[in-house]
Every structure is written in C-alpha cells, then in structure tokens.
Write a protein that holds these residues in place. Structure first.
Motif, short mmCIF file in Angstrom:
data_model
loop_
_atom_site.label_atom_id
_atom_site.label_comp_id
_atom_site.label_asym_id
_atom_site.label_seq_id
_atom_site.Cartn_x
_atom_site.Cartn_y
_atom_site.Cartn_z
N SER A 9 0.71 -1.23 -0.03
CA SER A 9 -0.10 0.10 0.05
C SER A 9 0.75 1.21 0.03
O SER A 9 0.68 2.19 -0.55
CB SER A 9 -0.77 0.05 1.30
OG SER A 9 -1.85 -0.99 1.29
N TYR A 10 2.17 1.09 0.68
CA TYR A 10 2.92 2.43 0.95
C TYR A 10 3.36 2.42 -0.58
O TYR A 10 3.65 3.50 -1.05
CB TYR A 10 3.97 1.97 1.82
CG TYR A 10 4.96 3.29 1.85
CD1 TYR A 10 4.76 4.61 2.55
CD2 TYR A 10 6.24 3.05 1.12
CE1 TYR A 10 5.55 5.73 2.38
CE2 TYR A 10 7.19 4.20 1.13
CZ TYR A 10 6.74 5.36 1.76
OH TYR A 10 7.39 6.32 1.54
N ARG A 11 4.20 1.34 -0.91
CA ARG A 11 4.72 1.59 -2.40
C ARG A 11 3.50 2.10 -3.60
O ARG A 11 4.09 3.01 -4.31
CB ARG A 11 4.93 -0.02 -2.94
CG ARG A 11 5.56 0.03 -4.33
CD ARG A 11 6.13 -1.39 -4.64
NE ARG A 11 5.01 -2.25 -4.23
CZ ARG A 11 5.29 -3.79 -4.07
NH1 ARG A 11 6.54 -4.10 -4.04
NH2 ARG A 11 4.41 -4.44 -3.94
N SER A 26 11.26 -8.03 7.09
CA SER A 26 12.03 -6.92 6.36
C SER A 26 12.76 -7.50 5.21
O SER A 26 13.18 -6.51 4.25
CB SER A 26 12.96 -6.51 7.48
OG SER A 26 13.76 -7.78 8.05
N GLY A 27 12.68 -8.89 5.20
CA GLY A 27 13.14 -9.54 3.79
C GLY A 27 12.30 -10.08 3.12
O GLY A 27 12.47 -10.55 1.96
N GLU A 33 11.72 -0.53 3.15
CA GLU A 33 13.20 -0.53 3.60
C GLU A 33 13.72 0.84 3.30
O GLU A 33 13.29 1.58 2.16
CB GLU A 33 14.11 -1.52 2.80
CG GLU A 33 15.49 -1.86 3.35
CD GLU A 33 15.47 -2.24 4.80
OE1 GLU A 33 14.57 -3.13 5.34
OE2 GLU A 33 16.57 -2.17 5.61
N GLY A 34 14.18 1.41 4.32
CA GLY A 34 14.86 2.82 4.10
C GLY A 34 13.66 3.99 4.20
O GLY A 34 14.25 5.03 3.90
N VAL A 59 10.89 -1.80 8.80
CA VAL A 59 10.45 -2.67 9.76
C VAL A 59 11.96 -3.30 10.35
O VAL A 59 12.69 -3.55 9.63
CB VAL A 59 9.58 -3.80 8.96
CG1 VAL A 59 9.66 -5.11 10.00
CG2 VAL A 59 8.46 -3.51 8.50
N PRO A 60 11.71 -3.24 11.51
CA PRO A 60 13.10 -3.88 12.41
C PRO A 60 13.25 -5.22 11.62
O PRO A 60 12.63 -6.04 11.51
CB PRO A 60 12.44 -4.06 13.76
CG PRO A 60 11.12 -3.53 13.95
CD PRO A 60 10.68 -3.35 12.73
#
Ligand SMILES: Cc1ncc(COP(=O)(O)O)c(C=O)c1O
Length: 383
Positions: free
Chosen positions: A104-106, A339-340, A347-348, A353-354
C-alpha cells in the motif's frame, strides 16, 4: 437478519427462486440476453459491469461491514487502487500511519507520487500531531491500518475519524487483519473499509481478492465507475470461493484469536524473545483501545528477537507446523521475516520494519501443537 454469523452465512445468498439452489451458483456467462435493446432482464448486461456471483459477494460484504455499497476486486491492491483513483487528484495529500502493508505504501509513494499526490507518515496514535499536520495540508485521505502489518500498532478509529473529518479528509481503514467479525470501522466513524479478501475472508489461502465497502453515495458511484470502466473485478469463481470462506469467518476468527492469545502468553518471557507484539496482551501499548474497538484480538502477532536479525531469519526455518511463507488469514499457521519478505518495499523509509522481527499468522490448528512448535523453534536458537 441481525447476528453477524447469520449475515455471514445468508446475506447475498437467498435460495434461487427458480431452482431452489441453497448455495449461490457460479454464473460464468459474460453476457446477458435482453428483451429489447437496453432493457435488461435482471439488471445484468456484461460481466465487467456486473455479474450475479460478484453481486452476491458484494451484498454479503456490505452487510458484514454495515456499509451503503461494496465492490469486489481481483486483489486487495486493486481495491485500494480503485479507491485512490476514484478520490484523489494531483495536488492532493494522503496521510498514513507509521506502519502499514508495504504494498500500500509502495502504491501511494510510487504510483500516486508520480501523479503529483503527496503523502506523509504520521503517528496516528497521537491525534494532536495529526490535527496539526492536517491543518497545514490539503489532505484528501487518512489511511488507517489497525492492527497494522506487521508491528500490530493499534489506532483509535473513532478519534482519528473525528479529527480527519474536521479537516475535510476521508478516512479509509484497512480492516484485513481484524475482519468485520472483530472490528467494524464504519460503525466507529470511518468512511470506507478496504480488504485484502485473500486473507481471512477467503480464509483458505486459495483465492486472491479485494473489496471496498463505502458509506458515501458519491464515493460509491465513483468506485463503481472505476470497477466497471477499468475491470479489475473478481472472477465468478473467486467471488464464489470468497463467499464460501466468509460463511465460517466468525468461528474461524474466534479460534485464530484464541490460539494467538495462548501463543502470545506462552512465548512471553522466553529468553530468545525481546518483545511480543500482540494487542491482546495487557502490556501492548494499544491494548485498551483494541479492547474497546475489537471483539477479540485476532490471529496476527509478531516477535522481536533478542538474538537480532540472524536469529529472526533462522527462526523462520526452525518451525515444523508454521510454514515459512508470506500472506496470512488461512486456516494454516505461517511464519515470515517481514524486512526481507513482505516489507522490502518500505526498507529505508519511515515505515521500515525492524530486521529482528518475525511475523506469525496463527492458524486454527490444535493450540498445544502450535505452542510446542514455536517453543521448540525458539529453544533451538540457543543450541
Ligand atoms: C494489510 C494488507 N492490506 C492489503 C494487502 C494487499 O492485498 P492483496 O495481496 O490481496 O493485493 C495485504 C497483502 O498482504 C495486506 O496484508
């Protein structure tokens, strides 16, 4: 028809008057006969505009969330995109919380950013900061995700809706994690709900889908136009599978919540675990609000691991019942490394996310088996 489970089973699916079918049939026809040009027999003309199986699902979703209209799409992202296409214009501003589904952010950052729509991430649990931010911007949409993916942040839907409305913004809630069985944002003042029905509503990890449920007639017309004109619709078979899943949503969510709470208690204090993020735990910062706006706390949780990123990555390979895979909401338990995997797109950014976080989608298997599986996996990290 008032009870949630009664609506889940019956809304949109009255037995067919001709055949007596108890289950809404899968209507595959893409075109529908007319008596005279433009005179539709039952409101259906062409499959992109409307389809009876899709209509049954939409009616059902509308009854579950308590909206004015619902529209079903090929995926959760297609649904959210339809809402943005319908409502935002170049120069508008969008506000989202400090963590959210990465996709959603993307979409907001890359697709709408390229069209001149600006955005900001704001801590939505701090309504004074939100108030100040909205005062200085032309905000069209405030997007809430609660509980959020993957850190399980809780946002007070009623409080944020009140502030957003005062500034003329529309409130969209991603209700994927809670589902209408546990939380009904429209009753709390939100304007619209978006779902990845791929998750709990479908419930069996075998159908992609998305939905919007709306309260405003102008928004509903605008979203219908996008659905009809652009065609990112759910197929008849997907609509059928989603409706089929929804019939058991209430009982599944009870069991997901029960198992997740048991697991959260069972791993709290384990030496390999730094923090358990589950809103059902009284220690969770959003527990009081979650207890007010949710019937129970759902099947999603995450853990930050004391051993850092490598411990988190390795843990995902040590479980036997929890399968290492993205997604959530199916009857089976899944584990992943956000995160992966699901959240690489943030990321960045402020939503990063931790790296020592693992996300658990707790399924409806036997509670004791899930507890012993996760415990043995955590124990194995110290060996
Ligand atoms: C909270 C949330 N919203 C939206 C989406 C997007 O849904 P879909 O994958 O069906 O497009 C996801 C997918 O993981 C999600 O977790």
């Amino acid at each position: 028809m008032t009870g949630f489970d009664t609506r889940a089973i019956h809304a949109g699916g009255a037995p067919d008057p001709l055949t007596g079918d108890v289950v809404a049939p899968i209507h595959l026809s893409t075109t529908f006969r007319q008596e005279f040009p433009g005179e539709l027999l039952a409101g259906y003309e062409y499959g992109r505009c409307a389809n009876p199986t899709r209509s049954a699902l939409q009616e059902n979703l509308c009854a579950l969330e308590g909206g004015l209209a619902a529209y079903s799409f090929a995926s959760g992202m297609a649904a959210e995109d339809a809402f943005f296409r319908a409502l935002v214009r170049p120069g508008d501003h969008v506000v989202l919380g400090l963590d959210a589904y990465g996709g959603s952010y993307r979409m907001i950052d890359s697709v709408y950013g390229a069209m001149g729509v600006t955005h900001a991430t704001v801590d939505l649990s701090d309504v004074a900061t939100l108030d100040a931010h909205l005062a200085g911007t032309r905000t069209r949409i405030v997007r809430i995700e609660t509980p959020s993916n993957p850190v399980m942040t809780i946002v007070d839907i009623a409080a944020v809706s009140e502030v957003a409305h005062r500034h003329g913004a529309v409130v969209l809630v991603d209700n994927t994690f809670a589902t209408p069985a546990l939380q009904r944002p429209l009753e709390l003042g939100a304007d619209a709900v978006v779902h990845s029905t791929t998750k709990y509503l479908g419930g069996h990890s075998d159908v992609l889908g998305g939905a919007l449920v709306l309260t405003n007639a102008d928004h509903a017309q605008a979203v219908y136009n996008i659905q009809n004109w652009l065609g990112a619709v759910s197929s008849p078979f997907d609509a059928y599978l989603t409706l089929r899943g929804i019939k058991t949503l209430g009982v599944r969510m009870e069991r997901h919540s029960h198992n997740a709470l048991a697991l959260a208690h069972a791993v709290t204090g384990h030496p390999a675990v730094a923090t358990v993020h589950y809103p059902g735990l009284p220690s969770h910062p959003g527990h009081v609000i979650a207890a007010q706006q949710m019937h129970s706390f759902g099947g999603m949780m995450s853990l930050t691991l004391a051993g850092g990123p490598e411990a988190a990555r390795v843990l995902t390979t040590r479980t036997e019942i929890f399968t290492l895979a993205p997604s959530l909401g199916g009857v089976e338990s899944l584990i992943e490394w956000p995160s992966g995997m699901t959240h690489t797109s943030v990321e960045g950014t402020a939503l990063a996310v931790p790296h020592n976080l693992v996300r658990l989608a707790v399924g409806i298997e036997t509670e004791a088996d899930l507890v012993s599986d996760l415990r043995q996996a955590l124990d194995s990290l110290s060996r």
